[in-house]
Design a protein around this motif. Structure first.
Motif, mmCIF file in Angstrom:
data_model
loop_
_atom_site.group_PDB
_atom_site.id
_atom_site.type_symbol
_atom_site.label_atom_id
_atom_site.label_comp_id
_atom_site.label_asym_id
_atom_site.label_seq_id
_atom_site.Cartn_x
_atom_site.Cartn_y
_atom_site.Cartn_z
ATOM 1 N N TYR A 186 0.782 -1.236 0.000
ATOM 2 C CA TYR A 186 0.000 0.000 0.000
ATOM 3 C C TYR A 186 0.816 1.291 0.000
ATOM 4 N N PHE A 187 2.111 1.214 0.298
ATOM 5 C CA PHE A 187 2.878 2.459 0.422
ATOM 6 C C PHE A 187 4.010 2.548 -0.586
ATOM 7 N N ASP A 188 3.797 1.944 -1.758
ATOM 8 C CA ASP A 188 4.778 2.048 -2.832
ATOM 9 C C ASP A 188 6.162 1.583 -2.389
ATOM 10 N N ASN A 189 6.182 0.740 -1.370
ATOM 11 C CA ASN A 189 7.420 0.188 -0.825
ATOM 12 C C ASN A 189 8.357 1.260 -0.260
ATOM 13 N N VAL A 190 7.784 2.347 0.246
ATOM 14 C CA VAL A 190 8.597 3.396 0.867
ATOM 15 C C VAL A 190 8.284 3.437 2.363
ATOM 16 N N GLN A 191 9.266 3.014 3.141
ATOM 17 C CA GLN A 191 9.089 2.914 4.601
ATOM 18 C C GLN A 191 8.625 4.238 5.226
ATOM 19 N N GLN A 192 9.258 5.335 4.773
ATOM 20 C CA GLN A 192 8.966 6.631 5.379
ATOM 21 C C GLN A 192 7.480 6.993 5.252
ATOM 22 N N TYR A 193 6.890 6.723 4.088
ATOM 23 C CA TYR A 193 5.461 7.018 3.905
ATOM 24 C C TYR A 193 4.610 6.203 4.879
ATOM 25 N N MET A 194 4.959 4.924 5.035
ATOM 26 C CA MET A 194 4.169 4.073 5.915
ATOM 27 C C MET A 194 4.297 4.535 7.368
ATOM 28 N N LEU A 195 5.520 4.839 7.788
ATOM 29 C CA LEU A 195 5.729 5.287 9.169
ATOM 30 C C LEU A 195 4.986 6.600 9.427
ATOM 31 N N MET A 196 5.048 7.519 8.444
ATOM 32 C CA MET A 196 4.357 8.801 8.586
ATOM 33 C C MET A 196 2.856 8.576 8.735
ATOM 34 N N PHE A 197 2.341 7.687 7.888
ATOM 35 C CA PHE A 197 0.898 7.436 7.876
ATOM 36 C C PHE A 197 0.430 6.877 9.223
ATOM 37 N N ILE A 198 1.189 5.917 9.751
ATOM 38 C CA ILE A 198 0.824 5.327 11.039
ATOM 39 C C ILE A 198 0.968 6.375 12.149
ATOM 40 N N HIS A 199 2.058 7.122 12.086
ATOM 41 C CA HIS A 199 2.315 8.152 13.096
ATOM 42 C C HIS A 199 1.179 9.184 13.132
ATOM 43 N N ASP A 200 0.737 9.622 11.968
ATOM 44 C CA ASP A 200 -0.275 10.676 11.908
ATOM 45 C C ASP A 200 -1.701 10.171 12.140
ATOM 46 N N ASN A 201 -1.944 8.889 11.870
ATOM 47 C CA ASN A 201 -3.342 8.428 11.870
ATOM 48 C C ASN A 201 -3.658 7.277 12.820
ATOM 49 N N ARG A 202 -2.736 6.919 13.690
ATOM 50 C CA ARG A 202 -2.941 5.745 14.540
ATOM 51 C C ARG A 202 -4.300 5.776 15.247
ATOM 52 N N LYS A 203 -4.624 6.911 15.850
ATOM 53 C CA LYS A 203 -5.858 7.007 16.617
ATOM 54 C C LYS A 203 -7.092 6.891 15.697
ATOM 55 N N LYS A 204 -7.058 7.644 14.604
ATOM 56 C CA LYS A 204 -8.185 7.627 13.655
ATOM 57 C C LYS A 204 -8.402 6.219 13.094
ATOM 58 N N LEU A 205 -7.298 5.548 12.777
ATOM 59 C CA LEU A 205 -7.399 4.197 12.201
ATOM 60 C C LEU A 205 -7.995 3.223 13.210
ATOM 61 N N THR A 206 -7.537 3.319 14.452
ATOM 62 C CA THR A 206 -8.059 2.426 15.492
ATOM 63 C C THR A 206 -9.560 2.637 15.659
ATOM 64 N N GLU A 207 -9.979 3.900 15.642
ATOM 65 C CA GLU A 207 -11.407 4.211 15.772
ATOM 66 C C GLU A 207 -12.197 3.672 14.581
ATOM 67 N N LEU A 208 -11.651 3.890 13.407
ATOM 68 C CA LEU A 208 -12.335 3.448 12.181
ATOM 69 C C LEU A 208 -12.508 1.923 12.178
ATOM 70 N N ILE A 209 -11.448 1.211 12.523
ATOM 71 C CA ILE A 209 -11.509 -0.252 12.563
ATOM 72 C C ILE A 209 -12.514 -0.704 13.628
ATOM 73 N N GLY A 210 -12.519 -0.003 14.759
ATOM 74 C CA GLY A 210 -13.469 -0.311 15.837
ATOM 75 C C GLY A 210 -14.909 -0.121 15.387
ATOM 76 N N THR A 211 -15.177 0.967 14.669
ATOM 77 C CA THR A 211 -16.544 1.249 14.186
ATOM 78 C C THR A 211 -17.000 0.153 13.231
ATOM 79 N N ILE A 212 -16.125 -0.234 12.326
ATOM 80 C CA ILE A 212 -16.504 -1.254 11.343
ATOM 81 C C ILE A 212 -16.844 -2.565 12.059
ATOM 82 N N LYS A 213 -16.050 -2.900 13.067
ATOM 83 C CA LYS A 213 -16.262 -4.177 13.751
ATOM 84 C C LYS A 213 -17.531 -4.178 14.610
ATOM 85 N N ARG A 214 -17.904 -3.012 15.110
ATOM 86 C CA ARG A 214 -19.095 -2.939 15.971
ATOM 87 C C ARG A 214 -20.362 -3.114 15.171
ATOM 88 N N GLN A 215 -20.345 -2.713 13.901
ATOM 89 C CA GLN A 215 -21.594 -2.732 13.120
ATOM 90 C C GLN A 215 -21.962 -4.139 12.632
#
Ligand SMILES: [Zn+2]
Length: 265
Positions: A236-265
């Motif tokens: 998903y990140f064009d094989n560039v580590q920095q992009y993946m780390l940035m994405f996780i760093h910036d969105n960890r909370k939002k992603l956890t919430e999003l995954i939680g919402t999907i699982k609850r429904q």
């Protein structure tokens, strides 16, 4: 007969309702991912948005790993002076590994995959030499100051790291072989470039990304991010580590919430 029609009708309504709910949910997921990926290059956005289910399934597994596996250590994100990994082991205790120095330390979490990688390379007739691993904050400080004295601040900034900003302080970064550009043309360098990801090792500073990573290409420097991490990076990140780390760093909370919402429904 009337009763039967009623049941059929309720069933049809239920189906429509569920389908509508699903569409709505999917739209919400897409909107959320669109927002998170807005500042990323379009191939990355496309990979993520065209397979949002697969992406979130893999992302969930990655987020369940210890967060320090994906912590950023670069020019903009410094580790504190007190960041010292707790599970450092002496690589000299593992005679199956080939080391350039006996004092090398690495986090235990990376050891099984490193040994597996080393064995498999050996089977292919290739010796992977481990040249540099964990560096403490103080040691990095000494290295950086030495580099500044020898080559000046500008060159030091490109080729060395200020204390606190080196991935080596994480205890999971490894420099292999000669620690030079020539390593890319050696059988070991080529083998790693092709295979290291299968064992969870990711090239941190690929060529062409100095503007993003802050470092010129380092064909010898890999960071262990687990096989799930390298899978996410490649898919998903064009094989560039920095992009993946940035994405996780910036969105960890939002992603956890999003995954939680999907699982609850
Ligand atoms: Zn390095």
């Amino acid at each position: 007969m009337i009763e039967k029609n009623k049941i059929v009708l309720s069933f049809v309504f239920l189906l429509i309702f569920t389908a509508f709910g699903c569409t709505e949910k999917k739209a919400a997921v897409t909107a959320s991912l669109k927002e998170m990926t807005a500042s990323y290059p379009s191939p990355i956005r496309q990979h993520i948005l065209s397979d949002s289910t697969g992406f979130l399934e893999l992302m969930e597994k990655v987020l369940n790993l210890p967060p320090e596996m994906f912590v950023m250590a670069d020019k903009k994100h410094a580790l504190g002076e007190n960041f010292i990994p707790k599970d450092l082991v002496k690589l000299a205790d593992y005679p199956d590994l080939t080391l350039s120095r006996k004092t090398l330390l690495l986090r235990k979490v990376a050891l099984p995959d490193l040994r597996r990688m080393s064995h498999d390379a050996q089977k292919a007739g290739i010796t992977i030499v481990i040249s540099s691993t964990y560096r403490s904050y103080r040691y990095q400080k000494m290295l950086f100051n030495r580099e500044v004295k020898l080559y000046g601040l500008k060159t030091a900034e490109r080729e060395s790291a200020r204390p606190g900003t080196s991935q080596h302080q994480l205890g999971v970064a490894i420099d292999f072989g000669s620690i030079s550009d020539e390593y890319a043309h050696t059988p070991a360098g080529k083998w790693l470039m092709e295979n290291a990801w299968k064992y969870g090792f990711s090239l941190s500073y690929p060529s062409g990304y100095e503007w993003l990573t802050g470092y010129r290409s380092e064909v010898w420097h890999y960071r262990y991010i687990t096989p799930l991490g390298t899978e996410l990076q490649r898919k998903y990140f064009d094989n560039v580590q920095q992009y993946m780390l940035m994405f996780i760093h910036d969105n960890r909370k939002k992603l956890t919430e999003l995954i939680g919402t999907i699982k609850r429904q």
